[in-house]
Design an enzyme around this catalytic site. Structure first.
Site, PDB file in Angstrom:
ATOM      1  N   LYS A  47     -77.072 -36.198 -28.603  1.00 32.77           N
ATOM      2  CA  LYS A  47     -77.682 -35.495 -27.469  1.00 32.77           C
ATOM      3  C   LYS A  47     -76.610 -34.780 -26.654  1.00 32.77           C
ATOM      4  O   LYS A  47     -76.752 -33.630 -26.274  1.00 32.77           O
ATOM      5  CB  LYS A  47     -78.370 -36.512 -26.538  1.00 32.77           C
ATOM      6  CG  LYS A  47     -79.823 -36.736 -26.863  1.00 32.77           C
ATOM      7  CD  LYS A  47     -80.483 -37.604 -25.816  1.00 32.77           C
ATOM      8  CE  LYS A  47     -80.368 -39.060 -26.121  1.00 32.77           C
ATOM      9  NZ  LYS A  47     -81.307 -39.961 -25.553  1.00 32.77           N
TER      10      LYS A  47
ATOM     11  N   GLN B   7     -81.689 -44.909 -21.569  1.00 35.90           N
ATOM     12  CA  GLN B   7     -81.862 -45.094 -23.018  1.00 35.90           C
ATOM     13  C   GLN B   7     -82.561 -46.426 -23.297  1.00 35.90           C
ATOM     14  O   GLN B   7     -82.117 -47.478 -22.850  1.00 35.90           O
ATOM     15  CB  GLN B   7     -80.481 -45.037 -23.695  1.00 35.90           C
ATOM     16  CG  GLN B   7     -80.501 -45.156 -25.200  1.00 35.90           C
ATOM     17  CD  GLN B   7     -81.197 -43.972 -25.876  1.00 35.90           C
ATOM     18  OE1 GLN B   7     -81.099 -42.837 -25.447  1.00 35.90           O
ATOM     19  NE2 GLN B   7     -81.927 -44.266 -26.942  1.00 35.90           N
TER      20      GLN B   7
ATOM     21  N   ASP C  17     -87.686 -37.644 -19.264  1.00 40.63           N
ATOM     22  CA  ASP C  17     -88.328 -38.312 -20.409  1.00 40.63           C
ATOM     23  C   ASP C  17     -89.832 -38.453 -20.190  1.00 40.63           C
ATOM     24  O   ASP C  17     -90.553 -38.820 -21.114  1.00 40.63           O
ATOM     25  CB  ASP C  17     -87.716 -39.698 -20.621  1.00 40.63           C
ATOM     26  CG  ASP C  17     -86.742 -39.711 -21.785  1.00 40.63           C
ATOM     27  OD1 ASP C  17     -86.757 -38.737 -22.575  1.00 40.63           O
ATOM     28  OD2 ASP C  17     -85.982 -40.685 -21.909  1.00 40.63           O
TER      29      ASP C  17
END
Ligand SMILES: NC(=O)c1ccc[n+]([C@@H]2O[C@H](COP(=O)([O-])OP(=O)(O)OC[C@H]3O[C@@H](n4cnc5c(N)ncnc54)[C@H](OP(=O)(O)O)[C@@H]3O)[C@@H](O)[C@H]2O)c1
Length: 292
Positions: A54, A98, A121
């Protein structure tokens, strides 16, 4: 045998990046560089690899990203303080925690602390609620990426029967909401299956569009597929093999067995995976645009 088209997430993600360029330039002209903070708790090797890839994409696009590595035994209060600090840090337009988090941490409680305007997200209850109400702000990246694949390949969902296998909060559930929204890009009749569903093949065989988001390697084979169906394979599973790496990546679909039956399918790797990263970049750019 009819030919099965391969829907390339790589191709679609390249189109996304191209479309983002003028938006990024506009932000930069205003002195804004879209920035993403990634919180990584512990040292799970798979998460580290994923977070690094990422980061590389952000660097390549000349965007800002920083990974905040925290010890595996961090307590909830310390992690929440870190999130509050990032909520107030103007360099970061997006904050990503995460997952999965270590077991002693309550993911829902932690995700709730991210400012919904920085929740790129789309996991914050406010953003999930907005999605459910048909007024999405930040849409979770993997489901959004799947919808973008439909858009790119001109797949009309309206009037179709979509079957989603898997009901997780990050993939299956938001996809079931998205595909059934009363909007021009959705409006499907959606069925969601899970581990408590009896006879999934019978339901899956009714699908015009079959989405697998299960986490069981190659579970979906030809016995689940109506001839002519469009298939999206979200699964990314490591299975051991004799290669140097010792494993290979496979989806939730038994790819070979559905070739010639499905009209189209996303491969693994190279299907939904690149779209998740592209949508994370897009959501971060969207978050930065809130500052304009
Ligand atoms: N391509 C990407 O970028 C991307 C992103 C995220 C995830 N993934 C992959 O997508 C897959 C799913 O991820 P996830 O996070 O949604 O997984 P998850 O949280 O484990 O959820 C899996 C879902 O599948 C259902 N399920 C499991 N075994 C089943 C079975 N035998 N029959 C029917 N349903 C079953 C579960 O049912 P219950 O609810 O009843 O437990 C659950 O709803 C994984 O392979 C993951 O690596 C890929």
């Amino acid at each position: 045998m009819p030919k099965t088209k391969i829907f390339s997430g790589k191709e679609v993600s390249e189109a996304v990046y191209k479309n983002l360029q003028p938006r990024i330039s506009r932000l930069k002209q205003q002195g804004i560089t879209p920035g993403l903070a990634v919180i990584l708790v512990g040292n799970d090797p798979a998460s580290q690899v994923y977070v690094r890839s990422k980061g590389r994409k952000f660097n390549k696009l000349d965007l800002f990203s920083e990974t905040i590595m925290l010890p595996v035994d961090i307590d909830e209060d310390s992690l929440i303080s870190k999130i509050h600090e990032l909520n107030n840090d103007n360099r970061f337009h997006g904050i990503l925690v995460q997952l999965p988090l270590p077991k002693h941490l309550d993911s829902n409680k932690i995700l709730f602390e991210v400012n919904p305007k920085k929740d790129v997200d789309g996991f914050h209850p406010v953003n999930i609620g907005k999605l459910a109400l048909g007024e999405p702000q930040f849409i979770p990246c993997t489901p959004k990426g799947v919808m973008r694949i439909f858009d790119h390949y001109n797949i009309e969902l309206s009037g179709k029967h979509v079957v989603v296998v898997g009901r997780s909060n990050i993939v299956g559930r938001p996809l079931s909401i998205l595909t059934s929204l009363k909007t021009s890009y959705a409006n499907a009749t959606t069925t969601i299956c899970h581990s408590g569903t009896p006879d999934i093949p019978k339901i899956a065989k009714q699908a015009d569009v079959l989405i697998a988001a299960i986490g069981v390697p190659e579970m979906i084979d030809e016995t689940y597929v109506k001839p002519g169906a469009i298939m999206i394979d979200v699964g990314i599973n490591r299975v051991e093999d004799d290669s140097e790496k010792g494993y290979k990546l496979v989806g939730d679909v038994n790819f070979e067995s559905v070739i010639g039956i499905a009209t189209a399918i996303t491969p693994v790797p190279g299907g939904v995976g690149p779209m998740t990263i592209a949508m994370r970049v897009e959501n971060t750019v969207e978050a930065a645009e809130l500052d304009l």
